[in-house]
Structures are given as structure tokens and as C-alpha cells.
Scaffold this active site. Sequence first.
Site, PDB file in Angstrom:
ATOM      1  N   GLU A  98       0.810  -1.222   0.000  1.00  0.00           N
ATOM      2  CA  GLU A  98       0.000   0.000   0.000  1.00  0.00           C
ATOM      3  C   GLU A  98       0.845   1.275   0.000  1.00  0.00           C
ATOM      4  OE1 GLU A  98      -3.021   0.022   3.014  1.00  0.00           O
ATOM      5  OE2 GLU A  98      -3.948  -1.832   2.308  1.00  0.00           O
TER       6      GLU A  98
ATOM      7  N   GLU B  72      -5.123  -8.800   0.761  1.00  0.00           N
ATOM      8  CA  GLU B  72      -5.788  -8.498   2.040  1.00  0.00           C
ATOM      9  C   GLU B  72      -7.268  -8.277   1.783  1.00  0.00           C
ATOM     10  OE1 GLU B  72      -4.268  -5.246   4.436  1.00  0.00           O
ATOM     11  OE2 GLU B  72      -2.201  -5.807   3.964  1.00  0.00           O
TER      12      GLU B  72
HETATM   13  C1  FCB Z   1      -4.405  -2.480   5.515  1.00  0.00           C
HETATM   14  C2  FCB Z   1      -2.983  -2.647   5.980  1.00  0.00           C
HETATM   15  C3  FCB Z   1      -2.852  -3.699   7.050  1.00  0.00           C
HETATM   16  C4  FCB Z   1      -3.976  -3.589   8.075  1.00  0.00           C
HETATM   17  C5  FCB Z   1      -5.325  -3.567   7.382  1.00  0.00           C
HETATM   18  C6  FCB Z   1      -6.491  -3.513   8.317  1.00  0.00           C
HETATM   19  O1  FCB Z   1      -4.533  -1.282   4.856  1.00  0.00           O
HETATM   20  O2  FCB Z   1      -2.155  -3.007   4.900  1.00  0.00           O
HETATM   21  O3  FCB Z   1      -1.596  -3.574   7.644  1.00  0.00           O
HETATM   22  O4  FCB Z   1      -3.800  -2.496   8.852  1.00  0.00           O
HETATM   23  O5  FCB Z   1      -5.362  -2.465   6.526  1.00  0.00           O
END
Ligand code: FCB
Length: 490
Positions: free
Chosen positions: A213, A397
Amino acid sequence: MGNAESFSRRGFIGMAGAVAAGGLLTSTLAGCTPTPQHAKATWTPPASPMRFPKGYVWGAATSAYQIEGAWNEDGRGPSIWDTFCHERGDAIADHSSGDVAADHYHRWRTDLDLLASLGVGGYRFSMAWPRIQPTGSGASNQKGLDFYKGLIDGLLERGIRPAITLYHWDLPQPLQDAGGWPIRDTANRFADYVDIVFGAFSDVDADWFTLNEPKTQAYNGYWYGTDAPGLMEPDKAAATVHHQLLAHGLTVQAFHSHGVKGRIGPVLNLTPVKPTDAAAKEQAKNVDAVQNRLFLDPILKGSYPTDAIGTANGQLPADPGGFAALIHDGDLKTISSPIGVLGVNYYGVAGVDLNGQMVQIHPTSTANWEQIWAPGLYELLTRIKQDYKKTPIVITENGMPDDVLQHGVDDPKRIDYLRSHFQQAARAIQAGVPLEGHYVWALIDNFEWSQGYTQRWGLAQVDYLTQKRTPKKSFGWYRSVIKANAVAPK
Ligand code: FCB
């Protein structure tokens, strides 16, 4: 005003969103009016289970600072997150830090057993740069390399494929002292660091991920000031974008020159944006540039969008000329070096109003930057397929924190969330998206950045007093999905 911080956790309210923060984002579900654009996107999952292709990688994800602890053990140097937590305690909801976190540095063996009991094919974790190269330049730290070697071997022994993120926001503090991501040399420092990693692990057949990110690191860290290093300077945020992308490109090149096994790509958090008003189309286009194209275009097309940076509503309010001056000849070629996989973090969608502010149009969670709308995942994936060259995609994620009303490990909302997102993933595969895996955030509860330990994102609960892990109901549910390689309707 302290509250604006929590609302802008992922920049979902854009700049200076005090009005939005005080109003729209605090509104409840009742306050969400689906726009016409959403209405036509309705889709009903089939009555029978949706199957995934053979070899589809089901996984769980974590990151170093959020779980490891042992912040000053075995030669690890300080990172910007250590400094941010230690010196700016008020910036963390519960004034905590990742000093101990889930103590994974000492408990990794049992955590790998937990993973194995979930039945996953892949585990995404990050290597801490300051553990491997404590000051961010110069000598490496053998004990840091040994730790990750043990972890990788432990995964392979359990038949779990590593997905390794090289950077998940833990910049060595000395590099921040020298200017941090806003200066170009940090990209070169990163290239030296990955050289150490690839030299040590070139035989590890993994999905390697360059930076997690870059958007969140740039915007939260250098624009909104809610994450380390806590600056509020849009020009520095823009420079951070470019230098992280450069670091990404240099890493892809180093990956190939070292002949590392497996494949490599970035992890981007992307979000479909929707105008809340027919007259807000231009604003939504700008926000789409800031949220999505500023990262996808340079990596996959070798060019920057022209509508991301400037003073129009919804843009990143940095100086476009200053940004252009940072781009040296050859940078975009480096940044667009061919990748083998695109990691996508998906947490939802956002509305965009006439002011170019990101506003709530869908239900949120205790992480109020999240706007939960599973069909957005399908939309996002099919859009990537349509607009960019064909690249294997992995959802790196996807998840939600425990509900405030949840008791203990009974987490039906997480199960509903995961089910609906898995269904949209299966739908995208049927539509021809080369989606090859799905990692749930997170394996265990952990330190959630500026929210400290107040949000619990794990499939397994962590009792921070005893460090005991207890699988939540979603853990068992996910295990059955993995076993069947299929997601059944509710
Ligand atoms: C994402 C992050 C991860 C965690 C999630 C909830 O943006 O990459 O580290 O904090 O959110």
C-alpha cells in the site's frame, strides 16, 4: 479534532474532511442511500456452492510491525513506527505500540501450527527492513535474516507457500532522519536492502511483494499525518508516491537480476469510487486518479495520470510541476518493469461528493474508513482486467474487524463478510479475471496502527495478557471453505 484522525485512517474522507468526518462518516447504516449506480449492480449468488479453480491459493496475512514485537531484540534497529508510537503516543488510540504486539517473534512456531490447522496454501507476512538492515544502510543483521529463514523453512515444512512483503511501512528511523520517502535516495537505500534479501533468499519460491500500500504510506504518513512519520505536507506525500514506486521498480529489476524463484509485484489498496451526485463525476474521476490510477498506471502502463495532482476538488493538493521535476529520465521505465503478480488489498468502496470529499455510501465497520460492499470487489477486478494488461492477480488483504457488539470469538459478521467477498471473487474468475488467490486479513489479532489494539482483525483472537490464541468461529468456517475449495450460499 483528534477524531479526524480515525476517520482518515485510509484517507477515505480526502483532505480537510472535517465536515465529512463530523457528519457523513459517523452516520449509521440508516444514513446510507445507495446511489442509482449501485442499484444496477445487484447480483444474486447461485443456490449451489461456487467452486474455485484447482490450485487457488487460500491464505491469511499479517505484517511484521503488527505482530512481531521484539522491537529492540537481536539487533533490530528502530523504525518510524517505533518512534511514532514512543514519541507521539496521543496519535495512537490506546497510546500503545508494537513493542510486544502479538509476540510473534517468539511464538512463530505455534503461529505456523495455527496456520497449518487452518489448512491454508499460502501465508503472507512481511520482512522488517530494520531487522535485516538495522540502520537502513550498510551492514545486514544475520540474526534478522535467520529469523526469516526459520519462518520460511517452517512454512515449507508445513506445505505452506510464502507470500513475502518486503516493506510494510517500517522504514528504518535513520532514513527518515535523512528525509524519508520524500527524498530520492530512500529508493536507492531500498534497492540495497532488497539486494541483501534476494542474496539470502534467492532460492525461495514465493510470491514476493515489493511495497505494501504505497498509497497509505504516502497519504497517511505524509499528507494526513495519521500514520508514521506523522507529517501533513502534500508535496512530500506526492514525492513519497514517486519514490516508493521507484523503489518498487528497482526491486522488480533486482528480483530478476538475482534470478529469484517465484514471481514479484506490488500490493496496492484499490477502491471503486462513486459520485454521490450526477454533477460530481469530475470530482469522482479525480479521486479515482488519486486512489487508483496514480499507482496502477505507472506500474502497468508506464505513465502517470494527469488528473491526480493539483488543486481541483478531489485531487492530491501538491504542486504538479514539483512532482514532474522529481521524475528522472528512465524512472517510468523502471517503475513499469514487468511484474508477475498484482497484489490487491480490498476493503470497500467510497462515495465522492461535489467537494471531491470521500463520503460514506455503504455500511462501515469499527474501522470507519471501511465501506463494506462486496460487489465492489467484482467491479474492481473486472475493471483492472479491462483497463490494464493481463496480469495474474492475488487478493493480498480482505477482512473486517470484530463488531463492537460481538462477544468473544463468535463473529458472524466476519463470516458474512468473507462469504460475500469470496462469492464476488468466484464471480470475477467466471468473468475471466486471472485471480489466483485470496488472503484474509488477518491471521491473528494485532496492532492496528493508529488504532492500536482497539480493533481486532484476526481469524484467531489474541489475549494480550497471556498471548493465548483462540480461533474465532470464522476460523472454522474459513477452514471448511478451504477444504471444499468452494463457498456455499448462506
Ligand atoms: C491495511 C494494511 C494492514 C492492516 C489492514 C487492516 O490497509 O495493509 O496492515 O492495517 O489495513
